[in-house]
Motif scaffolding. Structure first.
Motif, short mmCIF file in Angstrom:
data_model
loop_
_atom_site.label_atom_id
_atom_site.label_comp_id
_atom_site.label_asym_id
_atom_site.label_seq_id
_atom_site.Cartn_x
_atom_site.Cartn_y
_atom_site.Cartn_z
N LEU A 95 57.81 -25.09 10.31
CA LEU A 95 56.51 -25.19 10.95
C LEU A 95 55.63 -24.07 10.43
N ARG A 149 51.32 -22.43 10.30
CA ARG A 149 49.95 -22.50 10.80
C ARG A 149 49.10 -21.45 10.09
N LYS A 201 45.94 -19.34 10.74
CA LYS A 201 45.10 -18.94 11.86
C LYS A 201 43.64 -19.16 11.47
N SER A 224 45.84 -27.15 8.38
CA SER A 224 45.88 -25.82 8.99
C SER A 224 47.13 -25.64 9.84
N GLU A 225 47.69 -26.75 10.33
CA GLU A 225 49.03 -26.77 10.89
C GLU A 225 49.87 -27.69 10.03
N SER A 244 54.03 -28.94 8.50
CA SER A 244 55.41 -29.04 8.92
C SER A 244 56.24 -29.78 7.89
N THR A 279 48.56 -16.73 7.57
CA THR A 279 49.51 -17.83 7.71
C THR A 279 50.88 -17.31 8.17
N HIS A 311 58.36 -23.71 17.67
CA HIS A 311 56.98 -23.69 18.18
C HIS A 311 56.72 -22.39 18.96
N SER A 355 53.85 -19.77 17.85
CA SER A 355 52.76 -19.48 18.77
C SER A 355 52.64 -17.99 19.05
#
Length: 887
Positions: free
Chosen positions: A505, A507, A509, A558-559, A561, A657, A834, A838
């Motif tokens: 995963l 992301r 930011k 931007s997200e 997986s 990231t 996750h 987060s």
């Protein structure tokens, strides 16, 4: 603000959620037993976390409901959470909350399932509860008179969904004259005629050990657990079961259903009868469904070429003797009838010419690989075994895996020819209907007031006294390895060995509201859509084939997986990085995507959901706040490909990231692959601002958003609050929030609004505290005439948090809910990943749950009262109501 084809996403989710859950395999670590009274028991070891999941499956569902009472099985499912002999409604609720409150139930056509996921140390409590409920329930008229209101609100919620209306109509046509022609939901009219005695009669007929299967998965001692099961369940007598209704499928008749909807675009759905679990065609039908849903299929190509916004295929409801499959899509600038013809043409071509062999093999690999991924969740493993044994009638999930492996292209083509018959299909045409603009309300839906509620203490049974006595901080099993690459990318690795799989995963930011240049609103959505068109070295089809070759699932943006077998981890990371760092952004597809987004947004801006969200944002935030920026069809149409490329180059940076890798890979091996494929990524210039600015407190307001499709009002109460994540009062607010909600009938809102008043099916409260701004909200669904009553109860409960300390029992239950989140959130690899991602993006310590747990232990009732008095404003809520005007 990211634009999405919300109607299509909702459609896909609703259809796919009706399908059977993914399978899980491996007989290793499985213990089986059948008690003398007929109760079948299967225990499956999974050491991922000190957590267990139980699934008690009664082989009874809506197919055996009495004539005229289609929701009888569903109503009995609800009543299982009411009083039993020796265990009251609120005793059960308090015990459940003290174990973490992670429980659920569902009623299908042939089975009713009761799930728990709890810390392993609480398994004894769950088994005792389930044995009590199997021995007897009260089904009193008093309990039913309260629960009936909640289940009627569940009916009202589903009847407010146009897609549900189509699915029920399609089911009625495809399964006409059989026990399958109605689903398990039930009707208000039949519930109003139902009595406690009728429910008890239904229970007495079907709820017996010889009609049940108990599945337990997780960190469990099988021998000890089996001994406990024999103690609690062994002397429950078996009973003779009534005969079951026979299923005689009738000849199919074509049907055409035209419905109004509150979606943004016209939708077309074509429903076909499909094989059931008992059919020799079942496995091939699953492979066929996966092949037609593949992004290299001709259905998906309709969206790529602009003939549709999106089109796909799904296997929906599957029953022992039959099932339903759907081809569906969203029209692009045309009516749904024209799209239905296009979809039928594609299906007819597959029926005539067959499915490409490479799609068949790719789908088989994907279905078989999914069995391994399902081991990564303790509750998912329980669901897979319950599905196999109680619904499919198999001996284990391995049966399905073996069947998939044997499927040939000829089998798939045979199923397509036999079942995908357009001439007898049920066609649904859903056309958007404009319900009107939001209007400021003069009131909040009636003027109701209630006296302060005095919470009576609940005395637990003697065997449950210990559940709240010790509020120790549970140990965490995760120990992530963290490092930062030279380019600033943060890598977090958690090694696990429960299956030969790896999940990634990631992301970046970012915040589109802050980072989109003026006049370029919608550019982030254009980029999101274009990521699916392959890379600079592999076009869309070649990229999809490369993923299919390793049975991987990947998404970029931007997200981003990746789910991949550990043997193909490096290749999977290579493909992920290629898509994330070198997206094709092809000029030849840009104009089509641009037209699709502009058209979809034009419809979206008229939908009640969109208008509800905008009304809420306008009431909560200042006019010049970045969240008030709004893409329009005009801003989308004015964008150029260079705008998209510039946005990508500005926003996507390695030093903003985080990548989390979890699964069957060592930290060093993971770092080697991530460095190899992401290490060359670089950023220029200073980091942009990605945190929204603070905002002033909002003023109270009320807005009504018309929605002609709803029979139930959907209500949101929300306000901005001044607390931020760094404030010490955050933890006291969290405890107080869990006094109000999160523990079903053990917490105030569910107890008062649902359990006792029957005004709503669900009541959700949310404390959303960020680095710079925060909100507090409560959501519920209620009949229009009851909105004011429900709101008054909610405000009463919130105000009481400020005027008097919470009780000792409430405080202990709230703390238990929060503390037990530690092991429960570590019960699946995806949840672990996750959580780590987060916390990294939010700049919190990776072990923050454990840090918070020690603080929760020390919180007092006075601190909760003080924090609610300081930060929560009961008279400051904005109320946005979607549906009929509250009366």
């Amino acid at each position: 603000m990211r634009i999405a084809l919300l109607a299509v996403a909702a459609l896909a989710a609703a259809v796919l959620n009706a399908a059977a859950p993914p399978t899980a395999s491996s007989e290793s670590g499985v213990t089986r037993a059948t008690l003398s009274n007929g109760l079948r028991v299967v225990i499956v070891s999974d050491p991922l976390a000190p957590v267990v999941s139980t699934s008690l499956n009664y082989l009874i569902g809506s197919a055996e409901a009495p004539a005229g009472f289609p929701g009888m099985a569903h109503a009995q499912e609800h009543m299982m959470f009411r009083s039993s002999q020796g265990l009251s409604t609120f005793q059960l609720a308090d015990i459940n909350a003290s174990m973490g409150g992670d429980l659920d139930a569902d009623t299908q056509d042939t089975v009713t399932q009761y799930y728990y996921t709890v810390p392993a140390s609480d398994l004894d409590l769950v088994l005792r509860i389930e044995s009590i409920r199997m021995r007897d329930v009260l089904d009193s008229d008093a309990d039913w008179s309260q629960e009936r209101g909640a289940i009627e609100q569940e009916v009202a919620r589903d009847l407010s969904n146009p897609l549900y209306k189509f699915l029920t109509a399609a089911r009625s046509n495809i399964f006409a004259g059989t026990p399958y022609e109605h689903d398990a939901l039930g009707t208000r009219a039949s519930f109003q005629k139902t009595t406690g005695a009728m429910l008890k009669s239904f229970y007495d007929q079907w709820y017996h050990p010889n009609n049940a299967i108990l599945v337990i998965t997780g960190d469990v001692d099988a021998d000890k657990t089996l001994a406990t099961i024999r103690t609690y369940f062994g002397d429950i007598p078996q009973k003779k079961l009534p005969p079951r209704r026979a299923v005689h499928l009738q000849a199919l008749k074509p049907a055409r259903l035209a419905l109004s909807s509150d979606f943004s675009v016209p939708l077309a759905l074509i429903a076909y009868r499909a094989p059931g679990y008992s059919s020799p065609d079942y496995a091939a039908s699953q492979v066929l469904g996966a092949a037609l849903a593949n992004q290299r299929s001709a259905l998906y190509e309709l969206g790529i070429t602009g003939q549709a916004l999106f089109a796909s295929f799904a296997i929906g409801t599957v029953l022992p003797q039959s099932g339903i499959a759907f081809a569906y899509g969203a029209a692009n600038g045309s009516d749904s009838s024209s799209l239905a013809l296009r979809i039928k043409t594609v299906i007819a071509d597959y029926q005539k010419n067959g499915v490409p062999a490479d799609l068949v093999e790719a789908s088989k690999r994907q279905l078989i690989a999914q069995a391994e991924f399902n081991k990564n969740s303790i509750s998912g493993l329980a669901e897979a075994w319950a599905e196999a044994l109680a619904v499919q009638g198999a001996s284990s999930p391995d049966d399905e895996v073996a069947a998939f492996a044997k499927v040939t292209k000829a089998d798939v083509d045979h199923v397509a020819r036999k079942y995908l018959v357009n001439d007898t299909a049920t066609v649904g045409l859903l056309t958007p209907s404009n319900s009107g603009k939001p209007v400021a309300s003069k009131g909040f839906g009636g003027s109701e007031s209630f006296a302060p509620n005095q919470t009576a203490p609940v005395e637990l049974p003697e065997w449950a006294h210990g559940v709240l006595q010790s509020l120790a901080v549970p140990p965490s099993n995760i120990a992530p390895n963290e490092r930062v690459l030279p380019n600033g990318l943060r890598l977090i690795v958690q090694s696990e060995s429960v299956s030969p799989t790896v999940t990634v995963l990631g992301r970046v930011k970012s915040d589109a509201d802050l980072q989109t240049p003026p006049g370029k609103e919608g550019v982030s959505s254009m980029l999101d859509e274009l990521f699916s068109y392959g890379t600079t070295t592999l076009d869309r089809v070649a990229f999809g084939r490369a993923l299919d070759d390793i049975a991987a699932d990947e998404s970029a943006g931007s997200e981003f997986s990746l789910s991949v077998l550990s043997s193909d981890f490096d290749r999977g990371v290579q493909l992920l990085a290629d898509n994330e760092l070198h997206p094709a952004l092809p000029a030849r597809n840009f104009a089509i995507v641009q037209q699709q987004l502009a058209y979809a947004l034009k419809g979206e801006m008229q939908t009640p959901d969109y208008l509800t969200n905008r009304a809420l944002e306008k009431a909560l935030y200042p006019k010049d706040d970045p969240t008030q920026r709004e893409p329009t069809p005009e801003t989308i149409s004015a964008l150029t490909l260079d705008d998209v490329k510039t946005y990508y180059q500005t926003v996507f940076r390695p030093d903003l990231t985080t990548i989390v890798v979890i699964g069957d890979v060592t930290p060093d091996a993971a770092a080697q692959s991530i460095t190899r494929w992401f290490g060359g990524w670089s950023a220029t210039g200073s980091k942009p601002q990605t945190d929204l600015p603070p905002v002033p407190l909002n003023s109270p307001a009320a807005v009504s958003v018309p929605n002609a499709q709803r029979v139930q009002d959907a209500v949101t109460l929300a306000e901005t609050i001044g607390v931020t994540r760094s404030d010490k009062d955050y933890y006291a607010l969290e405890v107080g929030d869990h006094v109000l909600g999160g523990g079903f009938y053990a917490t105030r809102l569910y107890r008062d609004v649902r359990a006792e008043a029957g005004l709503a099916y669900t009541v959700g409260n949310s404390l959303d505290v960020g680095k710079t701004r925060s909100t507090y909200s409560v959501d519920f669904g209620s009949d229009p005439q009851n909105v004011g009553k429900a709101r008054a109860l909610i405000l009463r409960d919130v105000k009481q948090m400020q005027t008097s300390p919470v009780t000792a029992d409430e405080l202990r239950i709230a703390k238990a809910l929060l503390l037990q989140e530690i092991p429960l959130r570590e019960a699946s690899e995806e949840a672990i990943a996750h959580g780590l991602l987060s916390r990294s993006i939010s700049q919190l310590p990776l072990d923050e749950p454990s840090v918070a747990a020690h603080i929760y232990q020390t919180i007092t009732a006075e601190q909760v009262q003080s924090a609610f008095s300081k930060w929560i404003r009961p008279d400051g809520f904005v109320q946005v109501t979607q549906g009929p005007p509250p009366s």
